[in-house]
Scaffold this motif. Structure first.
Motif, mmCIF file in Angstrom:
data_model
loop_
_atom_site.group_PDB
_atom_site.id
_atom_site.type_symbol
_atom_site.label_atom_id
_atom_site.label_comp_id
_atom_site.label_asym_id
_atom_site.label_seq_id
_atom_site.Cartn_x
_atom_site.Cartn_y
_atom_site.Cartn_z
ATOM 1 N N THR A 199 42.423 41.705 -54.950
ATOM 2 C CA THR A 199 41.287 42.570 -54.688
ATOM 3 C C THR A 199 40.228 41.908 -53.820
ATOM 4 O OG1 THR A 199 39.512 43.848 -55.755
ATOM 5 C CG2 THR A 199 40.206 41.831 -56.869
ATOM 6 N N GLY A 200 39.488 42.746 -53.107
ATOM 7 C CA GLY A 200 38.325 42.266 -52.387
ATOM 8 C C GLY A 200 37.139 42.044 -53.296
ATOM 9 N N ARG A 201 37.166 42.624 -54.475
ATOM 10 C CA ARG A 201 36.077 42.392 -55.431
ATOM 11 C C ARG A 201 36.029 40.918 -55.822
ATOM 12 N NH1 ARG A 201 35.217 47.013 -59.917
ATOM 13 N NH2 ARG A 201 35.854 48.882 -58.782
ATOM 14 N N SER A 202 34.828 40.407 -56.019
ATOM 15 C CA SER A 202 34.723 39.066 -56.573
ATOM 16 C C SER A 202 35.137 39.097 -58.040
ATOM 17 C CB SER A 202 33.291 38.532 -56.443
ATOM 18 O OG SER A 202 32.415 39.250 -57.300
ATOM 19 N N ARG A 203 35.446 37.933 -58.579
ATOM 20 C CA ARG A 203 35.923 37.878 -59.970
ATOM 21 C C ARG A 203 34.902 38.448 -60.949
ATOM 22 N NH1 ARG A 203 37.621 38.810 -63.981
ATOM 23 N NH2 ARG A 203 39.121 37.727 -65.325
ATOM 24 N N ALA A 204 33.624 38.261 -60.663
ATOM 25 C CA ALA A 204 32.587 38.792 -61.551
ATOM 26 C C ALA A 204 32.631 40.309 -61.641
ATOM 27 C CB ALA A 204 31.209 38.343 -61.073
ATOM 28 N N PHE A 205 33.175 40.946 -60.610
ATOM 29 C CA PHE A 205 33.171 42.399 -60.540
ATOM 30 C C PHE A 205 34.536 42.999 -60.875
ATOM 31 C CE2 PHE A 205 32.455 46.294 -57.615
ATOM 32 C CZ PHE A 205 31.958 47.033 -58.677
ATOM 33 N N VAL A 206 35.403 42.227 -61.525
ATOM 34 C CA VAL A 206 36.662 42.781 -62.035
ATOM 35 C C VAL A 206 36.377 43.320 -63.431
ATOM 36 C CG1 VAL A 206 39.041 42.302 -62.718
ATOM 37 C CG2 VAL A 206 38.085 41.214 -60.673
ATOM 38 N N PRO A 207 36.372 44.643 -63.600
ATOM 39 C CA PRO A 207 35.940 45.234 -64.879
ATOM 40 C C PRO A 207 37.013 45.141 -65.957
ATOM 41 C CG PRO A 207 36.611 46.951 -63.384
ATOM 42 C CD PRO A 207 36.718 45.664 -62.607
ATOM 43 N N GLY A 208 36.598 45.420 -67.167
ATOM 44 C CA GLY A 208 37.498 45.326 -68.305
ATOM 45 C C GLY A 208 38.719 46.214 -68.193
ATOM 46 N N TYR A 209 38.567 47.395 -67.590
ATOM 47 C CA TYR A 209 39.720 48.293 -67.520
ATOM 48 C C TYR A 209 40.816 47.743 -66.612
ATOM 49 C CZ TYR A 209 37.279 50.307 -63.392
ATOM 50 O OH TYR A 209 36.618 50.510 -62.202
ATOM 51 N N GLU A 237 41.296 44.373 -66.419
ATOM 52 C CA GLU A 237 41.798 43.229 -67.185
ATOM 53 C C GLU A 237 42.743 43.657 -68.291
ATOM 54 O OE1 GLU A 237 39.434 39.784 -67.792
ATOM 55 O OE2 GLU A 237 37.653 40.716 -66.925
ATOM 56 N N GLN A 238 42.706 44.932 -68.688
ATOM 57 C CA GLN A 238 43.605 45.419 -69.726
ATOM 58 C C GLN A 238 45.020 45.667 -69.205
ATOM 59 O OE1 GLN A 238 42.627 45.446 -72.957
ATOM 60 N NE2 GLN A 238 40.782 44.531 -72.035
ATOM 61 N N ILE A 239 45.160 45.757 -67.888
ATOM 62 C CA ILE A 239 46.495 45.900 -67.302
ATOM 63 C C ILE A 239 47.180 44.530 -67.370
ATOM 64 C CG2 ILE A 239 47.766 46.489 -65.191
ATOM 65 C CD1 ILE A 239 45.377 48.226 -64.387
ATOM 66 N N PRO A 240 48.461 44.470 -67.718
ATOM 67 C CA PRO A 240 49.112 43.166 -67.903
ATOM 68 C C PRO A 240 49.476 42.469 -66.590
ATOM 69 C CG PRO A 240 50.703 44.916 -68.282
ATOM 70 C CD PRO A 240 49.367 45.590 -68.084
ATOM 71 N N PHE A 241 48.446 42.218 -65.765
ATOM 72 C CA PHE A 241 48.701 41.506 -64.522
ATOM 73 C C PHE A 241 49.138 40.078 -64.818
ATOM 74 C CE2 PHE A 241 45.632 44.679 -62.746
ATOM 75 C CZ PHE A 241 46.488 45.213 -61.782
ATOM 76 N N THR A 242 50.055 39.583 -64.015
ATOM 77 C CA THR A 242 50.497 38.194 -64.123
ATOM 78 C C THR A 242 49.352 37.256 -63.774
ATOM 79 O OG1 THR A 242 52.684 38.948 -63.408
ATOM 80 C CG2 THR A 242 52.247 36.565 -63.306
ATOM 81 N N GLY A 243 48.548 37.642 -62.797
ATOM 82 C CA GLY A 243 47.406 36.841 -62.365
ATOM 83 C C GLY A 243 46.526 37.659 -61.453
ATOM 84 N N MET A 244 45.453 37.043 -60.962
ATOM 85 C CA MET A 244 44.493 37.750 -60.122
ATOM 86 C C MET A 244 44.114 36.899 -58.917
ATOM 87 S SD MET A 244 41.758 39.481 -62.728
ATOM 88 C CE MET A 244 42.280 40.461 -64.158
ATOM 89 N N ILE A 245 44.106 37.551 -57.763
ATOM 90 C CA ILE A 245 43.524 37.010 -56.541
ATOM 91 C C ILE A 245 42.306 37.880 -56.264
ATOM 92 C CG2 ILE A 245 43.849 36.572 -54.082
ATOM 93 C CD1 ILE A 245 46.907 36.526 -54.688
ATOM 94 N N ASP A 301 31.310 34.268 -60.942
ATOM 95 C CA ASP A 301 30.644 34.402 -62.235
ATOM 96 C C ASP A 301 29.495 35.403 -62.223
ATOM 97 O OD1 ASP A 301 32.188 32.297 -63.587
ATOM 98 O OD2 ASP A 301 31.167 30.953 -62.203
ATOM 99 N N PHE A 302 28.864 35.596 -61.040
ATOM 100 C CA PHE A 302 27.729 36.512 -60.935
ATOM 101 C C PHE A 302 27.759 37.207 -59.576
ATOM 102 C CE2 PHE A 302 26.334 32.958 -63.606
ATOM 103 C CZ PHE A 302 25.954 33.618 -64.762
ATOM 104 N N MET A 303 27.140 38.403 -59.531
ATOM 105 C CA MET A 303 26.803 39.048 -58.267
ATOM 106 C C MET A 303 25.292 39.131 -58.175
ATOM 107 S SD MET A 303 29.637 42.091 -57.668
ATOM 108 C CE MET A 303 28.653 42.871 -56.392
ATOM 109 N N TYR A 304 24.782 38.978 -56.953
ATOM 110 C CA TYR A 304 23.343 38.925 -56.732
ATOM 111 C C TYR A 304 22.930 39.993 -55.725
ATOM 112 C CZ TYR A 304 24.297 34.070 -58.282
ATOM 113 O OH TYR A 304 24.739 32.951 -58.953
#
Length: 274
Positions: free
Chosen positions: A43-53, A55-63, A107-110
């Motif tokens: 995803t283009g989203r930063s890690r801080a902006f990956v929402p819980g919904y 994270e509930q998908i059983p992804f092997t990992g995240m870029i 960790d954060f978005m500003y």
């Protein structure tokens, strides 16, 4: 069939900022993993902006952050951050030329709400709600921001070209089509980072053959991974550039796009009632 590593974009591919993830996409990706393949969020989203919904998908990992952050099983394997000095300079330059900085970190978005208004972005409050404690204002944090990338919001009368010229030593730029969901956004990515670079790094780390890479995407920040991967699937709502690079074009996410695409490739069974 060889084990495949399938890399999914987030927005416009598996999720919508208002509606979340369609059940059909969750079930299809879950079945993909059960069938022995890997499923990576890319995803283009930063890690801080990956929402819980997501994270509930059983992804092997995240870029995330267009390749600037990579993790698997909750372990952060790579995290390219701009220096605090460059982050502060970036804010000053973007503001000088009439753009609104949204600074994205692992960790954060500003961003400052009095600047990043609903007129600039109608879904700002949805972002703020999703971030929760991971949102911080730029004001007061100018010298301590830890960021992976920037989403610069263009306003009428801004001089984006000059701003990008002055920041070109630090960032690569992704431009979106004017009629896209993020058409007024210019993404600034650390030099050398991209979704393709993130996928290539994952393939090196985990010995994934290039010919077993598959990507699903829709927007121009997916161009690098469409240029890199062995098999490319464009969503029905994809930009024209993405469709031109695709091997297959599926339906949009709310019309079983992920399910249909994975079935077309033979990675999940056909005829399931999702």
């Amino acid at each position: 069939m060889n084990k495949k590593a399938v890399f999914f974009d987030a927005d416009g591919t598996v999720c919508d900022i208002e509606k979340g993830v369609p059940d059909s996409a969750v079930r299809a990706i879950t079945q993909l993993v059960r069938n022995g393949h890997e499923a990576w969020l890319c995803t283009g989203r930063s890690r801080a902006f990956v929402p819980g919904y997501l994270e509930q998908i059983p992804f092997t990992g995240m870029i995330s952050a267009c390749g600037a952050t990579i993790e698997k099983n909750g372990q952060r394997l790579f995290n390219k951050e701009m220096s605090s000095e460059v982050a502060e300079l970036s804010v000053k330059i973007l503001r000088r030329y009439g753009l609104v900085p949204v600074m994205e970190g692992a960790d954060f978005m500003y961003y400052d709400k009095d600047e990043y208004t609903l007129e600039v972005n109608w879904y700002r409050d949805l972002i703020t709600e999703a971030l929760g404690p991971k949102w911080r204002p730029i004001k007061g944090n100018e010298k301590s921001m830890r960021i992976n990338k920037i989403s610069a919001k263009m306003k009428e009368g801004c001089n984006a070209e000059q701003a990008l010229k002055e920041l070109s030593a630090y960032y690569d730029v992704i431009r979106h089509e004017n009629n896209s969901f993020v058409g007024t956004t210019v993404e600034l990515i650390p030099k050398g980072c991209s979704k393709a670079a993130g996928i290539a790094a994952v393939c090196r780390i985990y010995n994934i053959p290039w010919e077993d890479t598959v990507v699903f995407g829709d927007s121009n920040n997916d161009l690098s991974m469409f240029e890199y991967a062995a098999t490319k699937v464009a969503m029905g709502n994809a930009s024209q550039k993405i469709k031109e690079l695709a091997d297959h074009i599926t339906t949009d996410m709310f019309h079983y796009g992920i399910k249909n695409g994975l079935e077309k490739l033979g990675l999940i069974g056909t005829g399931s009632r999702f």
